[in-house]
Design a protein around this motif. Structure first.
Motif, PDB file in Angstrom:
ATOM      1  N   GLY A  10     -19.907   8.898 -24.862  1.00 17.33           N
ATOM      2  CA  GLY A  10     -20.031  10.302 -24.522  1.00 17.33           C
ATOM      3  C   GLY A  10     -20.653  11.097 -25.649  1.00 17.33           C
ATOM      4  O   GLY A  10     -21.102  10.545 -26.652  1.00 17.33           O
ATOM      5  N   CYS A  11     -20.659  12.413 -25.462  1.00 18.87           N
ATOM      6  CA  CYS A  11     -21.253  13.326 -26.439  1.00 18.87           C
ATOM      7  C   CYS A  11     -20.275  13.545 -27.591  1.00 18.87           C
ATOM      8  O   CYS A  11     -19.196  12.942 -27.647  1.00 18.87           O
ATOM      9  CB  CYS A  11     -21.632  14.640 -25.762  1.00 18.87           C
ATOM     10  SG  CYS A  11     -20.204  15.596 -25.225  1.00 18.87           S
ATOM     11  N   HIS A  12     -20.603  14.439 -28.494  1.00 16.23           N
ATOM     12  CA  HIS A  12     -19.757  14.646 -29.675  1.00 16.23           C
ATOM     13  C   HIS A  12     -18.487  15.421 -29.371  1.00 16.23           C
ATOM     14  O   HIS A  12     -17.410  15.096 -29.866  1.00 16.23           O
ATOM     15  CB  HIS A  12     -20.561  15.366 -30.765  1.00 16.23           C
ATOM     16  CG  HIS A  12     -19.819  15.480 -32.052  1.00 16.23           C
ATOM     17  ND1 HIS A  12     -19.094  16.592 -32.395  1.00 16.23           N
ATOM     18  CD2 HIS A  12     -19.666  14.592 -33.064  1.00 16.23           C
ATOM     19  CE1 HIS A  12     -18.535  16.388 -33.581  1.00 16.23           C
ATOM     20  NE2 HIS A  12     -18.869  15.181 -34.006  1.00 16.23           N
ATOM     21  N   CYS A  13     -18.602  16.453 -28.542  1.00 16.54           N
ATOM     22  CA  CYS A  13     -17.425  17.308 -28.297  1.00 16.54           C
ATOM     23  C   CYS A  13     -16.481  16.701 -27.266  1.00 16.54           C
ATOM     24  O   CYS A  13     -15.342  17.145 -27.139  1.00 16.54           O
ATOM     25  CB  CYS A  13     -17.869  18.703 -27.851  1.00 16.54           C
ATOM     26  SG  CYS A  13     -18.500  18.786 -26.168  1.00 16.54           S
ATOM     27  N   GLY A  14     -16.958  15.689 -26.536  1.00 11.93           N
ATOM     28  CA  GLY A  14     -16.092  15.014 -25.582  1.00 11.93           C
ATOM     29  C   GLY A  14     -16.192  15.534 -24.157  1.00 11.93           C
ATOM     30  O   GLY A  14     -15.523  15.012 -23.261  1.00 11.93           O
ATOM     31  N   PHE A  32     -28.780  16.956 -22.335  1.00 13.35           N
ATOM     32  CA  PHE A  32     -27.935  17.132 -23.513  1.00 13.35           C
ATOM     33  C   PHE A  32     -26.753  18.032 -23.169  1.00 13.35           C
ATOM     34  O   PHE A  32     -26.805  18.854 -22.260  1.00 13.35           O
ATOM     35  CB  PHE A  32     -28.732  17.699 -24.691  1.00 13.35           C
ATOM     36  CG  PHE A  32     -29.322  19.067 -24.439  1.00 13.35           C
ATOM     37  CD1 PHE A  32     -30.535  19.208 -23.799  1.00 13.35           C
ATOM     38  CD2 PHE A  32     -28.646  20.215 -24.831  1.00 13.35           C
ATOM     39  CE1 PHE A  32     -31.075  20.465 -23.558  1.00 13.35           C
ATOM     40  CE2 PHE A  32     -29.176  21.474 -24.598  1.00 13.35           C
ATOM     41  CZ  PHE A  32     -30.390  21.595 -23.955  1.00 13.35           C
ATOM     42  N   CYS A  33     -25.692  17.832 -23.922  1.00 11.53           N
ATOM     43  CA  CYS A  33     -24.482  18.634 -23.735  1.00 11.53           C
ATOM     44  C   CYS A  33     -24.719  20.030 -24.290  1.00 11.53           C
ATOM     45  O   CYS A  33     -25.114  20.183 -25.445  1.00 11.53           O
ATOM     46  CB  CYS A  33     -23.314  17.964 -24.457  1.00 11.53           C
ATOM     47  SG  CYS A  33     -21.828  18.988 -24.483  1.00 11.53           S
ATOM     48  N   ARG A  34     -24.496  21.050 -23.497  1.00  9.84           N
ATOM     49  CA  ARG A  34     -24.799  22.394 -23.975  1.00  9.84           C
ATOM     50  C   ARG A  34     -23.718  22.920 -24.920  1.00  9.84           C
ATOM     51  O   ARG A  34     -23.896  23.947 -25.563  1.00  9.84           O
ATOM     52  CB  ARG A  34     -25.020  23.356 -22.818  1.00  9.84           C
ATOM     53  CG  ARG A  34     -23.801  23.696 -22.018  1.00  9.84           C
ATOM     54  CD  ARG A  34     -24.025  24.976 -21.237  1.00  9.84           C
ATOM     55  NE  ARG A  34     -22.855  25.203 -20.404  1.00  9.84           N
ATOM     56  CZ  ARG A  34     -22.858  25.106 -19.086  1.00  9.84           C
ATOM     57  NH1 ARG A  34     -23.961  24.839 -18.469  1.00  9.84           N
ATOM     58  NH2 ARG A  34     -21.761  25.299 -18.405  1.00  9.84           N
ATOM     59  N   VAL A  35     -22.618  22.197 -25.039  1.00 14.03           N
ATOM     60  CA  VAL A  35     -21.592  22.602 -26.004  1.00 14.03           C
ATOM     61  C   VAL A  35     -21.944  22.073 -27.397  1.00 14.03           C
ATOM     62  O   VAL A  35     -21.968  22.820 -28.368  1.00 14.03           O
ATOM     63  CB  VAL A  35     -20.200  22.084 -25.583  1.00 14.03           C
ATOM     64  CG1 VAL A  35     -19.146  22.488 -26.604  1.00 14.03           C
ATOM     65  CG2 VAL A  35     -19.856  22.607 -24.190  1.00 14.03           C
ATOM     66  N   CYS A  36     -22.232  20.780 -27.497  1.00 11.70           N
ATOM     67  CA  CYS A  36     -22.434  20.180 -28.824  1.00 11.70           C
ATOM     68  C   CYS A  36     -23.879  19.750 -29.079  1.00 11.70           C
ATOM     69  O   CYS A  36     -24.207  19.385 -30.203  1.00 11.70           O
ATOM     70  CB  CYS A  36     -21.500  18.985 -29.016  1.00 11.70           C
ATOM     71  SG  CYS A  36     -21.856  17.588 -27.943  1.00 11.70           S
ATOM     72  N   GLY A  37     -24.725  19.768 -28.067  1.00  4.32           N
ATOM     73  CA  GLY A  37     -26.146  19.489 -28.281  1.00  4.32           C
ATOM     74  C   GLY A  37     -26.533  18.026 -28.274  1.00  4.32           C
ATOM     75  O   GLY A  37     -27.712  17.706 -28.447  1.00  4.32           O
TER      76      GLY A  37
HETATM   77 ZN   LIG Z   1     -20.676  17.822 -26.028  1.00  2.15          ZN
END
Ligand SMILES: [Zn+2]
Length: 127
Positions: free
Chosen positions: A6-10, A70-75
């Protein structure tokens, strides 16, 4: 083998079916070289988005064929729809949790000269 990632922020979480010995592609094109992306390209049937669909933004450029998600929270771009395999997904091996990976073999792809080299990429394996 089911790998999770997953992305960085989860917010964005997914699972992908692939061997524990991964063959991945490193590309030198303008966007992959800036992000350090490592490609694991799979048929859509081997990928499942578990969460975060509502957090995904799409970036396109040049031919606008690849859909960079891309995740708009963590990019972080943890997977996307590649120009080379629009019927599949490219998963960023750097975004896998890692505990299910035994080895990673990296092949180079000269994406700066995409048209000249696209024939060297393997087609998607049949689902
Ligand atoms: Zn994220």
């Amino acid at each position: 083998m089911i790998h999770k990632g997953g992305c960085h922020c989860g917010a964005v979480r997914f699972e992908v079916e692939a061997p524990e010995d991964l063959e991945v592609t490193e590309c030198n094109c303008s966007i992959c070289s800036k992000s350090g992306y490592l490609h694991l390209i799979v048929p859509k049937s081997k990928f499942r988005l578990l969460s975060g669909e509502d957090k995904l933004e799409t970036y396109t450029f040049d031919t606008h064929e690849a859909r960079h998600l891309f995740c708009r929270v963590c990019g972080i771009k943890s997977f996307y729809i590649p120009r080379s395999h629009p019927d599949g997904y490219s998963v960023n091996v750097r975004c896998l949790d890692g505990s299910t990976i035994r080895s990673v073999t990296t092949e180079q792809f000269d994406g700066r000269n995409w048209e000249a080299n696209i024939g060297k990429l393997k087609p998607l394996e049949e689902p």
